[in-house]
Design an enzyme around this catalytic site. Structure first.
Site, PDB file in Angstrom:
ATOM      1  N   ASP A   1       4.283  -4.557  -7.316  1.00  0.00           N
ATOM      2  CA  ASP A   1       3.705  -3.317  -6.767  1.00  0.00           C
ATOM      3  C   ASP A   1       4.293  -2.094  -7.469  1.00  0.00           C
ATOM      4  O   ASP A   1       3.835  -0.973  -7.219  1.00  0.00           O
ATOM      5  CB  ASP A   1       3.932  -3.223  -5.247  1.00  0.00           C
ATOM      6  CG  ASP A   1       5.382  -3.439  -4.856  1.00  0.00           C
ATOM      7  OD1 ASP A   1       5.945  -4.480  -5.232  1.00  0.00           O
ATOM      8  OD2 ASP A   1       5.965  -2.562  -4.197  1.00  0.00           O
ATOM      9  N   ASN A   2       5.282  -2.297  -8.331  1.00  0.00           N
ATOM     10  CA  ASN A   2       5.850  -1.174  -9.082  1.00  0.00           C
ATOM     11  C   ASN A   2       5.540  -1.286 -10.573  1.00  0.00           C
ATOM     12  O   ASN A   2       6.252  -0.738 -11.410  1.00  0.00           O
ATOM     13  CB  ASN A   2       7.368  -1.110  -8.869  1.00  0.00           C
ATOM     14  CG  ASN A   2       7.717  -0.709  -7.433  1.00  0.00           C
ATOM     15  OD1 ASN A   2       6.894  -0.119  -6.738  1.00  0.00           O
ATOM     16  ND2 ASN A   2       8.902  -1.034  -6.992  1.00  0.00           N
TER      17      ASN A   2
ATOM     18  N   GLY B   1       0.816  -1.223   0.000  1.00  0.00           N
ATOM     19  CA  GLY B   1       0.000   0.000   0.000  1.00  0.00           C
ATOM     20  C   GLY B   1       0.839   1.257   0.000  1.00  0.00           C
ATOM     21  O   GLY B   1       2.069   1.223   0.076  1.00  0.00           O
TER      22      GLY B   1
ATOM     23  N   GLY C   1       2.550   3.600   1.587  1.00  0.00           N
ATOM     24  CA  GLY C   1       3.082   3.815   2.931  1.00  0.00           C
ATOM     25  C   GLY C   1       3.622   5.219   3.128  1.00  0.00           C
ATOM     26  O   GLY C   1       3.852   5.666   4.249  1.00  0.00           O
ATOM     27  N   ARG C   2       3.864   5.897   2.025  1.00  0.00           N
ATOM     28  CA  ARG C   2       4.351   7.276   2.162  1.00  0.00           C
ATOM     29  C   ARG C   2       3.861   8.145   1.009  1.00  0.00           C
ATOM     30  O   ARG C   2       4.381   9.238   0.784  1.00  0.00           O
ATOM     31  CB  ARG C   2       5.861   7.305   2.228  1.00  0.00           C
ATOM     32  CG  ARG C   2       6.526   6.623   1.052  1.00  0.00           C
ATOM     33  CD  ARG C   2       7.963   6.942   1.088  1.00  0.00           C
ATOM     34  NE  ARG C   2       8.703   6.105   0.172  1.00  0.00           N
ATOM     35  CZ  ARG C   2       9.976   6.265  -0.077  1.00  0.00           C
ATOM     36  NH1 ARG C   2      10.625   7.240   0.515  1.00  0.00           N
ATOM     37  NH2 ARG C   2      10.602   5.489  -0.902  1.00  0.00           N
TER      38      ARG C   2
HETATM   39  P1  AMP Z   1       9.146   1.221  -2.845  1.00  0.00           P
HETATM   40  O1  AMP Z   1      10.379   0.398  -2.648  1.00  0.00           O
HETATM   41  O2  AMP Z   1       9.371   2.694  -2.714  1.00  0.00           O
HETATM   42  O3  AMP Z   1       8.397   0.867  -4.088  1.00  0.00           O
HETATM   43  O4  AMP Z   1       8.202   0.855  -1.617  1.00  0.00           O
HETATM   44  C1  AMP Z   1       7.748  -0.439  -1.290  1.00  0.00           C
HETATM   45  C2  AMP Z   1       6.727  -0.349  -0.180  1.00  0.00           C
HETATM   46  O5  AMP Z   1       7.318   0.212   0.990  1.00  0.00           O
HETATM   47  C3  AMP Z   1       5.530   0.549  -0.501  1.00  0.00           C
HETATM   48  O6  AMP Z   1       4.400   0.012   0.131  1.00  0.00           O
HETATM   49  C4  AMP Z   1       5.932   1.858   0.133  1.00  0.00           C
HETATM   50  O7  AMP Z   1       4.829   2.656   0.443  1.00  0.00           O
HETATM   51  C5  AMP Z   1       6.643   1.384   1.400  1.00  0.00           C
HETATM   52  N1  AMP Z   1       7.605   2.375   1.883  1.00  0.00           N
HETATM   53  C6  AMP Z   1       8.810   2.692   1.340  1.00  0.00           C
HETATM   54  N2  AMP Z   1       9.412   3.655   2.068  1.00  0.00           N
HETATM   55  C7  AMP Z   1       8.585   3.955   3.102  1.00  0.00           C
HETATM   56  C8  AMP Z   1       8.649   4.864   4.195  1.00  0.00           C
HETATM   57  N3  AMP Z   1       9.688   5.661   4.397  1.00  0.00           N
HETATM   58  N4  AMP Z   1       7.593   4.891   5.028  1.00  0.00           N
HETATM   59  C9  AMP Z   1       6.535   4.085   4.854  1.00  0.00           C
HETATM   60  N5  AMP Z   1       6.418   3.211   3.869  1.00  0.00           N
HETATM   61  C10 AMP Z   1       7.426   3.131   2.981  1.00  0.00           C
HETATM   62 MG    MG Z   2       6.774   0.979  -4.880  1.00  0.00          MG
END
Ligand code: AMP
Ligand code: MG
Length: 540
Positions: free
Chosen positions: A274-275, A104, A106-107
């Site tokens: 998820d990407n 989901g 998350g940020r």
């Molecule tokens: P990403 O690697 O950026 O595609 O993120 C993978 C997952 O981790 C997604 O659900 C993001 O929302 C969550 N996520 C990454 N960085 C953070 C953060 N600093 N705080 C909360 N969730 C995060």
């Molecule tokens: Mg992502």
């Protein structure tokens, strides 16, 4: 003069999908819902570091809007416009081949869906705007370095003609964020930032997977109805046929997207489901990179250094694997899976079609003639020419972007070709070679043989069309990691000139421009092993 309050807000996703009934902002499993309403958490002192002029225009905003305190406040998450009811999406994903459960936003917090004057519906989403119910153990924030990288690369991809989420603004928050950049137990504070991303939607394969894996077919159906209406309205309402047809179109867009990445040497770095965008966009810029020395096994992501699952040469196959996850997620909507399986099986052919057309353009050819290699037979004709080029690029460090740029300099008339020595011919490519001393006589001879074959083949093409094809397929400037790192280093010290300069460079990537020429060079030696310039961690 159109201002922020003139934006026409009309949120379809939260209207179509059931919302999380809880409105407390604590990490949790959210079931039976597409999203949770959550407001950005205010920051200390939002300052706009950069905006995309094209995106202001897409939204129908006057450029002067970007200099107002209201803009900084909105894009920093400190205020909302009337009518905004922000939310975070619920999705899951397969990470590095394994189901990771609920992930989901998350940020990321979507502020609103806006109906634009000429570019349809666009969602405005703040990345790094604070915690949401999907933050798990994260802080919901983003650091300046990764935000600069996402801002610049979103715009770079767009101007290269590659489908992507866009970036409207980059805001320095004035808050510090704690990160362990090298995952070695040495966490440090870094400046925080927020990028406002813009896209027709941020729907990922993982949006479908989470409901399918939880056997929540009702929410899966509602989501699929929404995706059809938003992205594939010509396919009509949800039926078994329209679900398969949507999957086919997602396959085709994914194939085209990845063929473009291979065209420009872009490596996403984290191709988890998820990407992967349901609209076929490049999404979630993390530890991405651009091929400098050509190497199909190269990945910019330190987390993937061992398995190299997401290395350059693996991206087309990973597209297929991720589509197979999407097909599984759509399967509960169908009684008979034959057509869905058949659609999945067509992906290699779709990919090959796009890839071969774009590779032909890189060589200036209208189309490839001959036959691609199979398990049993070698390539023939143009496919063999391409194969030998890859082999030669692999024999000594050869800059992928510069090599293709300089192929346009190779003479195509027989008289000039005959009068040019092997050395002189290979010298045309010299800006692309990292280790010129590697070019011993045998390698020079092999390159020259290839160049002569390429030249003879090119002579068949209409010269004007040939030049136009190469000019539109081979960029002069790509956003090499060391370039972003220079912008990051300067911006961290409060000097945003490099950031602005690189934004100007990536907005005009195909044309050699005197003022930008220093950015067309090979990666400098100092950047070879420097953090952020060769490989990156996922920490952002
Ligand atoms: P990403 O690697 O950026 O595609 O993120 C993978 C997952 O981790 C997604 O659900 C993001 O929302 C969550 N996520 C990454 N960085 C953070 C953060 N600093 N705080 C909360 N969730 C995060
Ligand atoms: Mg992502």
């Amino acid at each position: 003069m159109p201002s922020l309050t003139d934006l026409h807000i009309d949120d379809t996703y939260p209207r179509d999908l059931p919302a999380d009934p809880l409105d407390t902002n604590t990490p949790r499993q959210v079931r039976g819902a597409g999203h949770s309403h959550v407001a950005p958490t205010p920051v200390a002192d939002p300052k706009v570091l950069a905006v995309s002029p094209e995106m202001l225009e897409v939204l129908g905003l006057d450029p002067s809007v970007a200099t107002t305190p209201d803009f900084a406040s909105l894009m920093g998450g400190n205020s909302l416009l009337p009518g905004m009811k922000p939310w975070a999406d619920c999705y899951g994903g397969h990470q590095f081949g394994h189901w990771a459960g609920q992930l989901g936003d998350g940020r990321a917090i979507t502020l609103a869906e806006v109906v634009t004057p000429e570019h349809g519906r666009q969602q405005l989403q703040l990345k790094g705007a604070g915690p949401t119910p999907y933050s798990r153990r994260g802080d919901g924030r983003a650091v300046l370095r990764s935000s600069i990288r996402e801002f610049l690369c979103s715009e770079a991809m767009h101007h290269l003609g590659i489908p992507t989420t866009r970036a409207l603004s980059l805001v320095h928050t004035g808050d510090e964020v704690l990160r362990d950049m090298f995952y070695d137990g040495h966490a440090a504070f870094e400046p925080g930032a927020i990028v406002c991303r813009v896209a027709p939607s941020f729907l990922r394969f993982g949006h479908f997977e989470i409901h399918a894996i939880r056997r929540d077919v009702d929410t899966l159906r509602t989501l699929t109805e929404h995706a059809l209406a938003r992205h594939y309205p010509h396919l009509g309402p949800l039926t078994p046929e329209s679900v398969v047809a949507m999957f086919e179109e997602v396959s085709d867009r994914t194939a085209l997207l990845i063929a473009h990445w291979q065209r420009v040497g872009f490596v996403h770095g984290v191709l988890n489901t998820d990407n992967m965008s349901i609209a076929g966009l490049t999404i979630d810029y993390g530890p991405y990179g651009w091929l400098e020395p050509f190497d199909p096994g190269w990945t910019p992501n330190t987390t993937d250094a061992e398995g190299r699952r997401y290395a350059f040469g693996n991206q087309p196959g990973i597209g297929w694997w991720n589509l197979s996850r999407l097909a599984s997620a759509l399967a509960p909507l169908l009684d008979d899976h034959t057509a869905l399986q058949a659609a999945l099986d067509r992906y290699p052919e779709l990919y090959a079609g796009h890839h071969h057309r774009l590779q032909a353009n890189k060589l200036g050819l209208a189309q490839l003639t001959g036959t691609p290699p199979t398990d049993a037979t070698p390539a023939t004709g143009d496919y063999a020419l391409l194969g030998r080029l890859a082999e030669l690029m692999g024999r000594t460090e050869t800059d992928f972007t510069l090599l293709h740029w300089h192929l346009a300099d190779v003479p195509t008339d027989a008289t000039t070709l005959d009068a040019t020595s092997d050395r002189a011919l290979v010298d045309l490519l010299s800006p692309a070679f990292y280790l010129p001393t590697d070019l011993k006589d045998d390698l020079v001879k092999d390159w020259a043989d290839w160049l002569r074959a390429f030249s003879r083949r090119s002579a068949v093409e209409d010269p004007v069309e040939r030049a136009a094809r190469m000019a539109s397929a081979n960029p002069r400037y790509v956003l090499r990691n060391y370039m972003s790192q220079l912008a990051i280093d300067a911006s961290t010290k409060g000097d945003h000139d490099v950031l602005q300069e690189l934004l100007a460079v990536v907005r005009n990537p195909y044309q050699a421009t005197e003022a930008h020429e220093k950015w067309a060079a090979r990666r400098p030696d100092w950047a070879r092993h420097k953090a952020g310039c060769s490989m990156l961690s996922c920490s952002s």
